[in-house]
Scaffold this active site. Structure first.
Site, PDB file in Angstrom:
ATOM      1  N   TYR A   1       0.704  -1.054  -0.190  1.00  0.00           N
ATOM      2  CA  TYR A   1       0.224  -0.143   0.184  1.00  0.00           C
ATOM      3  C   TYR A   1       0.826   1.281  -0.069  1.00  0.00           C
ATOM      4  O   TYR A   1       0.221   2.325  -0.033  1.00  0.00           O
ATOM      5  CB  TYR A   1      -0.950  -0.199   1.166  1.00  0.00           C
ATOM      6  CG  TYR A   1      -2.008  -0.969   1.059  1.00  0.00           C
ATOM      7  CD1 TYR A   1      -3.104  -0.938   0.093  1.00  0.00           C
ATOM      8  CD2 TYR A   1      -1.956  -2.244   1.742  1.00  0.00           C
ATOM      9  CE1 TYR A   1      -4.239  -1.975  -0.017  1.00  0.00           C
ATOM     10  CE2 TYR A   1      -2.825  -3.363   1.312  1.00  0.00           C
ATOM     11  CZ  TYR A   1      -3.935  -2.962   0.661  1.00  0.00           C
ATOM     12  OH  TYR A   1      -5.082  -3.912   0.332  1.00  0.00           O
TER      13      TYR A   1
ATOM     14  N   PHE B   1      -9.818  -4.949  10.540  1.00  0.00           N
ATOM     15  CA  PHE B   1     -11.021  -5.068   9.801  1.00  0.00           C
ATOM     16  C   PHE B   1     -11.089  -5.373   8.490  1.00  0.00           C
ATOM     17  O   PHE B   1      -9.955  -5.402   7.921  1.00  0.00           O
ATOM     18  CB  PHE B   1     -11.695  -3.562   9.945  1.00  0.00           C
ATOM     19  CG  PHE B   1     -10.916  -2.531   9.789  1.00  0.00           C
ATOM     20  CD1 PHE B   1     -10.676  -1.970   8.411  1.00  0.00           C
ATOM     21  CD2 PHE B   1     -10.207  -1.649  10.883  1.00  0.00           C
ATOM     22  CE1 PHE B   1      -9.803  -0.880   8.214  1.00  0.00           C
ATOM     23  CE2 PHE B   1      -9.458  -0.486  10.532  1.00  0.00           C
ATOM     24  CZ  PHE B   1      -9.159  -0.272   9.338  1.00  0.00           C
TER      25      PHE B   1
HETATM   26  C1  LIG Z   1      -2.642  -7.925  -3.252  1.00  0.00           C
HETATM   27  C2  LIG Z   1      -3.608  -7.786  -4.609  1.00  0.00           C
HETATM   28  C3  LIG Z   1      -4.815  -7.193  -4.264  1.00  0.00           C
HETATM   29  C4  LIG Z   1      -2.915  -6.998  -5.613  1.00  0.00           C
HETATM   30  O1  LIG Z   1      -3.724  -6.840  -6.864  1.00  0.00           O
HETATM   31  P1  LIG Z   1      -3.099  -6.724  -8.118  1.00  0.00           P
HETATM   32  O2  LIG Z   1      -4.341  -6.463  -9.075  1.00  0.00           O
HETATM   33  O3  LIG Z   1      -2.270  -7.994  -8.781  1.00  0.00           O
HETATM   34  O4  LIG Z   1      -2.151  -5.366  -7.820  1.00  0.00           O
HETATM   35  P2  LIG Z   1      -1.766  -4.576  -9.067  1.00  0.00           P
HETATM   36  O5  LIG Z   1      -1.268  -5.251 -10.343  1.00  0.00           O
HETATM   37  O6  LIG Z   1      -2.380  -3.082  -9.505  1.00  0.00           O
HETATM   38  O7  LIG Z   1      -0.113  -3.910  -8.681  1.00  0.00           O
HETATM   39  C5  LIG Z   1       0.082  -2.730  -8.545  1.00  0.00           C
HETATM   40  C6  LIG Z   1       1.415  -2.580  -7.900  1.00  0.00           C
HETATM   41  O8  LIG Z   1       1.808  -3.197  -6.935  1.00  0.00           O
HETATM   42  C7  LIG Z   1       2.428  -4.494  -6.747  1.00  0.00           C
HETATM   43  N1  LIG Z   1       2.055  -5.442  -5.882  1.00  0.00           N
HETATM   44  C8  LIG Z   1       0.603  -5.974  -6.008  1.00  0.00           C
HETATM   45  N2  LIG Z   1       0.718  -6.873  -4.914  1.00  0.00           N
HETATM   46  C9  LIG Z   1       1.586  -6.867  -4.224  1.00  0.00           C
HETATM   47  C10 LIG Z   1       2.317  -7.688  -3.198  1.00  0.00           C
HETATM   48  N3  LIG Z   1       1.476  -8.645  -2.549  1.00  0.00           N
HETATM   49  N4  LIG Z   1       3.513  -7.449  -2.694  1.00  0.00           N
HETATM   50  C11 LIG Z   1       4.326  -6.589  -3.373  1.00  0.00           C
HETATM   51  N5  LIG Z   1       3.848  -5.655  -4.202  1.00  0.00           N
HETATM   52  C12 LIG Z   1       2.733  -6.116  -4.974  1.00  0.00           C
HETATM   53  C13 LIG Z   1       2.671  -5.037  -8.170  1.00  0.00           C
HETATM   54  O9  LIG Z   1       3.742  -5.761  -8.462  1.00  0.00           O
HETATM   55  C14 LIG Z   1       2.456  -3.584  -9.016  1.00  0.00           C
HETATM   56  O10 LIG Z   1       3.626  -3.078  -8.950  1.00  0.00           O
HETATM   57  P3  LIG Z   1       4.294  -2.197 -10.158  1.00  0.00           P
HETATM   58  O11 LIG Z   1       3.143  -1.006 -10.330  1.00  0.00           O
HETATM   59  O12 LIG Z   1       5.729  -1.607  -9.715  1.00  0.00           O
HETATM   60  O13 LIG Z   1       4.431  -3.205 -11.225  1.00  0.00           O
HETATM   61  C15 LIG Z   1      -3.812  -9.386  -5.090  1.00  0.00           C
HETATM   62  O14 LIG Z   1      -2.594  -9.790  -5.398  1.00  0.00           O
HETATM   63  C16 LIG Z   1      -4.501 -10.285  -4.025  1.00  0.00           C
HETATM   64  O15 LIG Z   1      -5.841 -10.280  -4.035  1.00  0.00           O
HETATM   65  N6  LIG Z   1      -3.833 -10.863  -2.937  1.00  0.00           N
HETATM   66  C17 LIG Z   1      -4.393 -11.591  -1.947  1.00  0.00           C
HETATM   67  C18 LIG Z   1      -5.473 -11.013  -1.069  1.00  0.00           C
HETATM   68  C19 LIG Z   1      -4.593  -9.984  -0.428  1.00  0.00           C
HETATM   69  O16 LIG Z   1      -3.461  -9.848   0.050  1.00  0.00           O
HETATM   70  N7  LIG Z   1      -5.297  -8.764  -0.429  1.00  0.00           N
HETATM   71  C20 LIG Z   1      -5.037  -7.510   0.223  1.00  0.00           C
HETATM   72  C21 LIG Z   1      -5.861  -7.518   1.678  1.00  0.00           C
HETATM   73  S1  LIG Z   1      -5.062  -6.174   2.642  1.00  0.00           S
END
Ligand SMILES: CC(C)(COP(=O)(O)OP(=O)(O)OC[C@H]1O[C@@H](n2cnc3c(N)ncnc32)[C@H](O)[C@@H]1OP(=O)(O)O)[C@@H](O)C(=O)NCCC(=O)NCCS
Length: 401
Positions: A121, A401
């Site tokens: 984030y 949450f």
């Molecule tokens: C975390 C999650 C929501 C990311 O979604 P995503 O659509 O793949 O994210 P994006 O493609 O928009 O990524 C944006 C950037 O964040 C980075 N990023 C995304 N997830 C990341 C992670 N878990 N760790 C590190 N970097 C991450 C991407 O590499 C990308 O970086 P870049 O712009 O330098 O290429 C997804 O992987 C997920 O659902 N994970 C499991 C559930 C979870 O953990 N949810 C969060 C709850 S707080």
């Protein structure tokens, strides 16, 4: 791939929620939908659609957050997930864009969240705002220094009977500790004092112990017990869901109770960084504390956020703020009893996520500078900014949450 971000229609909402639960490896149950429907608002629930298939979600609760000297509206970001089939294609980025724009349009100055993984984030302007400790304490080594002896009495309450007294204690503490969120009664009955079997993960039901001093509620613990035995000896764990006390005596008596539960050898709990427990016990090392980054905060509207917070001195500082994701915050701000844009020369330069780290009182500008996260442009500016933002105690958020 074309992705549309929108609120799901009423008839689509369950499918979107089902997708989110699956991403977290949870099995959706009817009772879960009913529970979450009570607290989530569809207009604050965003889904990413690939055609008519939900492939991502992000929602936010309309919280009230205690900030130094007051309370402000804050979006409590939750239900963030992207389908494994669509990960790393920018879906989360689109969801964050839409959600932060929406919170901004609602005139809410802050957004906050707990991160599943700490690396996600920062890029959206969230900063570490209220770190806490995780405790895994050894009961055998537990003893108070200069113990004046037990006081008050503890009563075990049913989850239903606990609502009133527990809310009383919580609300007393909440208004004095930055990082606490307002909990309407329905939040207590839907989440904190609810106890569906699939939340137990092998531990007991939730128990509530209420500590009374002079017959008045002064502290409570919501906890589970995870029983275990080894070679004929008990070695259970007390898993504290939430422990909160409104005074020093109440704090000591609450922990005395939790460390004294028979058949257990460990107490696991989240701990307020300002908790007096570390200084109260003979063997602080035996509390086995680990630091955790805790609550993340996003300053969505810097003017409203700073104007809604109390300052500790009459001086002011000029901050040069960077904010790539929400550019309406970027630029030069004079901050003090009045908060306004200015053309005056800047005293300090930093990013919006780093401002979130000092906003609730978790970190000082001097610590940011020492970590290369803020730059002093005029000698003495760090000390002046720290005097301005100083708080009585570090923040703490007792609930994710
Ligand atoms: C975390 C999650 C929501 C990311 O979604 P995503 O659509 O793949 O994210 P994006 O493609 O928009 O990524 C944006 C950037 O964040 C980075 N990023 C995304 N997830 C990341 C992670 N878990 N760790 C590190 N970097 C991450 C991407 O590499 C990308 O970086 P870049 O712009 O330098 O290429 C997804 O992987 C997920 O659902 N994970 C499991 C559930 C979870 O953990 N949810 C969060 C709850 S707080």
């Amino acid at each position: 791939m074309t992705i549309e971000i929108r609120n799901p229609a009423e008839h689509e909402w369950r499918d979107a929620m089902r997708m989110t639960m699956a991403v977290f490896g949870d099995e959706p149950r009817d009772e879960d939908f009913e529970r979450h429907n009570k607290m989530l608002l569809r207009e604050r629930f965003w889904a990413a659609y690939d055609g008519d298939v939900p492939v991502g979600t992000a929602a936010d609760f309309p919280f009230t957050l205690t900030v130094p000297g007051g309370e402000l509206p804050a979006g409590g970001v939750t239900w963030v997930a992207v389908q494994p089939s669509h990960r790393r294609q920018g879906v989360l980025t689109q969801l964050m864009r839409r959600e932060l724009d929406d919170i901004h349009e609602r005139g809410e100055p802050l957004a906050m969240l707990w991160a599943s993984e700490a690396a996600i984030y920062g890029r959206f302007g969230y900063g570490l705002a209220a770190p806490h400790f995780e405790m895994e304490a050894d009961c055998a080594r537990f003893a108070f220094r200069d113990d004046p002896g037990p006081q008050g009495r503890v009563r075990m309450l049913s989850l239903e009977d606990a609502v009133e007294p527990v809310m009383q204690v919580y609300d007393r503490v909440r208004t004095t500790v930055p990082g606490f969120i307002g909990r309407p009664r329905e939040w207590w009955t839907t989440y904190r004092l609810a106890d569906p079997e699939h939340w137990r993960r092998g531990a007991s039901p939730k128990y509530v112990a209420l500590l009374e001093l002079d017959e008045q509620p002064a502290a409570y613990a919501i906890y589970r017990v995870k029983g275990d035995w080894e070679a004929g000896f008990p070695k259970g764990t007390v898993k504290v869901v939430e422990a909160l006390a409104d005074s020093t005596v109440a704090e000591r008596e609450l922990w005395r109770f939790l460390f004294g539960i028979d058949l257990t050898v460990r107490v696991e709990s989240r701990l307020d960084p300002a908790s007096p427990l570390f200084l109260m016990v003979v063997d602080a090392r035996s509390l086995r504390l680990t630091a955790n980054e805790g609550l993340w905060l996003r300053i969505v509207d810097v003017e409203l956020a700073l104007a809604g917070r109390q300052f500790a001195s009459d001086q002011s500082v000029v901050l040069e703020l960077r904010d790539e994701f929400c550019p309406w915050n970027a630029g030069r701000w004079r901050v003090g009893r009045e908060v306004a844009r200015t053309d005056d020369a800047a005293d300090l330069e930093l990013g919006i996520a780093d401002l979130a780290s000092v906003y609730l009182g978790a970190f000082s500008f001097a610590r940011l500078a020492a970590a290369d996260r803020a730059r002093e442009l005029r000698t003495g500016a760090l000390a002046r900014a720290d005097a301005l933002f100083r708080t009585e105690r570090p923040p703490y958020c007792p609930e994710d949450f």
